[in-house]
Design a protein around this motif. Structure first.
Motif, PDB file in Angstrom:
ATOM      1  N   PRO A 276      20.413  99.038  68.861  1.00 56.40           N
ATOM      2  CA  PRO A 276      19.285  99.007  67.920  1.00 56.40           C
ATOM      3  C   PRO A 276      19.702  99.104  66.466  1.00 56.40           C
ATOM      4  N   ALA A 277      20.725  99.932  66.169  1.00 53.44           N
ATOM      5  CA  ALA A 277      21.174 100.058  64.785  1.00 53.44           C
ATOM      6  C   ALA A 277      21.805  98.757  64.290  1.00 53.44           C
ATOM      7  N   ALA A 278      22.585  98.098  65.152  1.00 51.12           N
ATOM      8  CA  ALA A 278      23.163  96.808  64.762  1.00 51.12           C
ATOM      9  C   ALA A 278      22.071  95.780  64.502  1.00 51.12           C
ATOM     10  N   ASP A 279      21.050  95.790  65.337  1.00 50.63           N
ATOM     11  CA  ASP A 279      19.921  94.884  65.126  1.00 50.63           C
ATOM     12  C   ASP A 279      19.218  95.199  63.821  1.00 50.63           C
ATOM     13  N   LEU A 280      19.073  96.490  63.512  1.00 47.55           N
ATOM     14  CA  LEU A 280      18.431  96.903  62.264  1.00 47.55           C
ATOM     15  C   LEU A 280      19.216  96.428  61.045  1.00 47.55           C
ATOM     16  N   VAL A 281      20.542  96.631  61.064  1.00 47.22           N
ATOM     17  CA  VAL A 281      21.375  96.230  59.928  1.00 47.22           C
ATOM     18  C   VAL A 281      21.359  94.715  59.748  1.00 47.22           C
ATOM     19  N   LEU A 282      21.487  93.978  60.854  1.00 44.44           N
ATOM     20  CA  LEU A 282      21.471  92.522  60.760  1.00 44.44           C
ATOM     21  C   LEU A 282      20.129  92.006  60.250  1.00 44.44           C
ATOM     22  N   ALA A 283      19.038  92.652  60.661  1.00 46.05           N
ATOM     23  CA  ALA A 283      17.716  92.228  60.198  1.00 46.05           C
ATOM     24  C   ALA A 283      17.561  92.461  58.697  1.00 46.05           C
ATOM     25  N   ILE A 284      18.027  93.608  58.211  1.00 40.52           N
ATOM     26  CA  ILE A 284      17.926  93.902  56.782  1.00 40.52           C
ATOM     27  C   ILE A 284      18.750  92.913  55.966  1.00 40.52           C
TER      28      ILE A 284
ATOM     29  N   ARG B 188      19.736  89.886  56.886  1.00 39.95           N
ATOM     30  CA  ARG B 188      19.172  88.540  57.020  1.00 39.95           C
ATOM     31  C   ARG B 188      17.952  88.355  56.125  1.00 39.95           C
ATOM     32  N   ARG B 189      17.075  89.325  56.121  1.00 39.54           N
ATOM     33  CA  ARG B 189      15.851  89.192  55.333  1.00 39.54           C
ATOM     34  C   ARG B 189      16.138  89.310  53.841  1.00 39.54           C
ATOM     35  N   THR B 190      17.042  90.192  53.463  1.00 43.65           N
ATOM     36  CA  THR B 190      17.391  90.314  52.042  1.00 43.65           C
ATOM     37  C   THR B 190      18.079  89.048  51.553  1.00 43.65           C
ATOM     38  N   TRP B 191      18.922  88.445  52.387  1.00 42.73           N
ATOM     39  CA  TRP B 191      19.620  87.218  52.003  1.00 42.73           C
ATOM     40  C   TRP B 191      18.626  86.085  51.764  1.00 42.73           C
TER      41      TRP B 191
ATOM     42  N   PRO C 115      12.809  93.717  53.454  1.00 46.04           N
ATOM     43  CA  PRO C 115      13.497  94.188  54.658  1.00 46.04           C
ATOM     44  C   PRO C 115      12.543  94.529  55.790  1.00 46.04           C
ATOM     45  N   PHE C 116      11.262  94.770  55.466  1.00 48.72           N
ATOM     46  CA  PHE C 116      10.278  95.111  56.495  1.00 48.72           C
ATOM     47  C   PHE C 116       9.493  93.901  56.979  1.00 48.72           C
ATOM     48  N   ALA C 117       9.810  92.695  56.462  1.00 50.95           N
ATOM     49  CA  ALA C 117       9.106  91.487  56.898  1.00 50.95           C
ATOM     50  C   ALA C 117       9.538  91.130  58.312  1.00 50.95           C
ATOM     51  N   ALA C 118       8.578  90.826  59.174  1.00 49.24           N
ATOM     52  CA  ALA C 118       8.872  90.524  60.579  1.00 49.24           C
ATOM     53  C   ALA C 118       9.363  89.085  60.722  1.00 49.24           C
ATOM     54  N   ASP C 119      10.267  88.863  61.688  1.00 47.80           N
ATOM     55  CA  ASP C 119      10.758  87.518  61.975  1.00 47.80           C
ATOM     56  C   ASP C 119      11.184  87.457  63.439  1.00 47.80           C
ATOM     57  N   ARG C 120      11.724  86.299  63.832  1.00 46.55           N
ATOM     58  CA  ARG C 120      12.185  86.097  65.199  1.00 46.55           C
ATOM     59  C   ARG C 120      13.699  85.990  65.248  1.00 46.55           C
ATOM     60  N   GLY C 121      14.387  86.806  64.484  1.00 48.26           N
ATOM     61  CA  GLY C 121      15.840  86.763  64.462  1.00 48.26           C
ATOM     62  C   GLY C 121      16.511  87.947  65.117  1.00 48.26           C
ATOM     63  N   HIS C 122      15.757  88.773  65.838  1.00 46.32           N
ATOM     64  CA  HIS C 122      16.345  89.940  66.488  1.00 46.32           C
ATOM     65  C   HIS C 122      17.236  89.510  67.652  1.00 46.32           C
ATOM     66  N   LEU C 123      18.016  90.472  68.150  1.00 47.21           N
ATOM     67  CA  LEU C 123      18.964  90.165  69.211  1.00 47.21           C
ATOM     68  C   LEU C 123      18.268  89.664  70.465  1.00 47.21           C
ATOM     69  N   HIS C 124      17.123  90.271  70.813  1.00 48.99           N
ATOM     70  CA  HIS C 124      16.437  89.822  72.024  1.00 48.99           C
ATOM     71  C   HIS C 124      15.839  88.429  71.835  1.00 48.99           C
ATOM     72  N   HIS C 125      15.459  88.072  70.611  1.00 51.52           N
ATOM     73  CA  HIS C 125      14.990  86.707  70.360  1.00 51.52           C
ATOM     74  C   HIS C 125      16.141  85.711  70.509  1.00 51.52           C
ATOM     75  N   ARG C 126      17.324  86.100  70.062  1.00 49.75           N
ATOM     76  CA  ARG C 126      18.485  85.210  70.202  1.00 49.75           C
ATOM     77  C   ARG C 126      18.828  84.974  71.678  1.00 49.75           C
ATOM     78  N   LEU C 127      18.672  86.006  72.506  1.00 49.87           N
ATOM     79  CA  LEU C 127      18.935  85.825  73.932  1.00 49.87           C
ATOM     80  C   LEU C 127      17.971  84.817  74.552  1.00 49.87           C
ATOM     81  N   LEU C 128      16.721  84.863  74.134  1.00 53.46           N
ATOM     82  CA  LEU C 128      15.755  83.892  74.646  1.00 53.46           C
ATOM     83  C   LEU C 128      16.077  82.492  74.159  1.00 53.46           C
ATOM     84  N   GLU C 129      16.559  82.374  72.918  1.00 47.94           N
ATOM     85  CA  GLU C 129      16.907  81.064  72.394  1.00 47.94           C
ATOM     86  C   GLU C 129      18.128  80.484  73.111  1.00 47.94           C
TER      87      GLU C 129
END
Length: 449
Positions: free
Chosen positions: A283-291, A293-296, A301-315
């Motif tokens: 979860p912490a790795a997912d949190l850091v990657l999300a922050i 990704r969104r800042t880039w 950083p609190f904006a929702a998207d479909r780039g989390h680790l579980h979304h990548r597994l589905l893709e």
């Protein structure tokens, strides 16, 4: 151990039995948000599952207070009351968010206040085991800031990973099981009473997750919402803070023998500092990657998207259930690997086992990328997706003719209106008690959700 198992079973039973009525209450209260772009489920599903989990927490603490051995935890420490106070506050904020969707900054402020309430009642980090220096005492402000930071990070890490049915509850249950075994070993093997509150918190947290999982597995009938994800994140952080900042490493009495033996024996001293981090590693790795990704992208950083680790597994191509099981596998590997290393840090078999299981996890992770050619004689032994598909000749449709022998004019096909995902007339287990039109009518009527 019997009293811990009794507390766990009571917590799980209360959570399980209350989840059904809470689901009906959430439907009546309108806590069923519309399908969002980042959502994976296809049917409006009620939230507020954290209500049942909170009452399970209260039941577990109440039962433990009346047991012969666990009652000493409440007599010798104020940490259970501190946990209940902070949990009640964060749960109330989560319930309001599940119903009215409050602002992210308000939730962040509520998380910090809940952590401050626990600090004021004694649940705080007093010292840290630092390699090469031993135990370093912290000032009041240092301990408060570190405690608040750990609580906020853990809560948001669990909240970020709550994206698939049963994912957050299962991962936290696995993590709390590993943490329970470590805390129980510190308490029983070394006779350190300060580890008893963390052991109790872990047992109750396992009960909360196990009681809620049958209702939350795919397809989920109810979501825990922020009222549940923030609650279990706070309980997980409370156990980590209790055993990391309250148990003095010098009390383990491992500094004996030769210098080489002391080096190996002191490794478990630092596990309390590392184990909480390994528990929330994914979860912490997912949190850091999300922050990042969104800042880039120039987003919040609190904006929702479909780039989390579980979304990548589905893709990649994994099914919903397989993606959840893969996340379970990695959580168990990290948590129980650190636990095994704390028991015997000198064994190379533990390291070798972790490496082999990691390689197996990578193969399972990339499995949808490979479609091997299976011989015809073995096609009956493999799933349909691995079987060869030859060209199948479709029979020619008979041309309708009129009584005079002439070909009848082709009938024009009715235009088909595309239907959005999840919008149909059927009802499954994740939908409310009636047809979909009822919810559409309620939304048209302007009722609150």
């Amino acid at each position: 151990m019997r009293e811990y198992l009794l507390t766990l079973c009571i917590t799980a039973a209360v959570t399980y039995l209350l989840t059904g009525p809470v689901r009906k209450f959430a439907i009546v209260a309108g806590a069923m948000p519309e399908i969002r772009a980042r959502d994976v489920h296809r049917e409006p599903t009620p939230r507020l599952g954290g209500i049942a989990m909170f009452f399970g927490l209260c039941a577990g603490l109440l039962v433990a207070d009346h047991l012969a051995n666990l009652s000493t935890v409440f007599e010798n420490s104020n940490e259970p009351r501190a946990l209940l106070s902070g949990a009640a506050l964060i749960w109330l904020i989560g319930v309001l968010d599940d119903k009215f969707e409050i602002d992210a900054l308000i939730k962040l402020g509520g998380q910090m206040i809940a952590a401050g309430v626990m600090v004021m009642q004694g649940l705080t980090i007093l010292w840290l085991p630092i390699p090469g220096f031993g135990s370093v005492a912290l000032t009041q402000w240092q301990g408060t800031l570190l405690t608040v930071a750990l609580v906020v990070i853990t809560i948001n890490a669990v909240n970020f990973v709550d994206g698939l049915d049963g994912l957050a509850a299962g991962m936290v249950c696995i993590a709390s099981a590993a943490f329970f075994l470590y805390a129980y070993r510190v308490w029983v093997s070394y006779g350190i009473e300060a580890a008893a509150p963390a052991t109790l918190f872990s047992a109750i947290l396992m009960g909360m997750c196990l009681g809620f999982l049958p209702h939350n597995m795919h397809p989920a009938r109810i979501f825990m919402g922020d009222s549940g994800s923030m609650l279990i994140g706070l309980v997980l952080a409370a156990g980590a803070i209790s055993i990391t900042g309250q148990v003095d490493p010098d009390a383990l009495k491992l500094f004996a023998g030769s210098e080489k033996a002391a080096v190996h024996q002191t490794v478990p001293v630092y596990i309390p500092l590392l184990l909480p981090l390994t528990i929330i590693a994914i979860p912490a790795a997912d949190l850091v990657l999300a922050i990042v990704r969104r800042t880039w992208r120039g987003q919040s950083p609190f904006a929702a998207d479909r780039g989390h680790l579980h979304h990548r597994l589905l893709e990649i191509g994994h099914s919903h259930s397989r993606a959840v099981l893969i996340m379970y596998f990695w959580s168990a590997l990290i948590a129980f690997g650190a636990l095994a290393y704390s028991v015997n840090s000198a064994s190379m078999w533990i390291v070798l086992g972790v490496v082999i299981l990691s390689a197996l996890g990578l193969v399972l992770l990339l499995l949808p990328r490979f479609t091997p050619r299976v011989p015809r004689w073995a096609q009956a032994l493999v799933p349909p997706r691995y079987r060869r598909r030859g060209p199948v000749a479709e029979p020619a449709a008979a041309t309708p003719r009129t009584p005079g022998g002439e070909a009848a004019p082709a009938e024009e096909e009715e235009p088909r209106t595309p239907v959005a995902a999840g919008v149909n007339g059927s009802v499954n287990g994740a939908t409310a008690l009636g047809a979909r039109s009822r919810f559409l009518d309620r939304r048209k009527a302007g009722s609150s959700r």
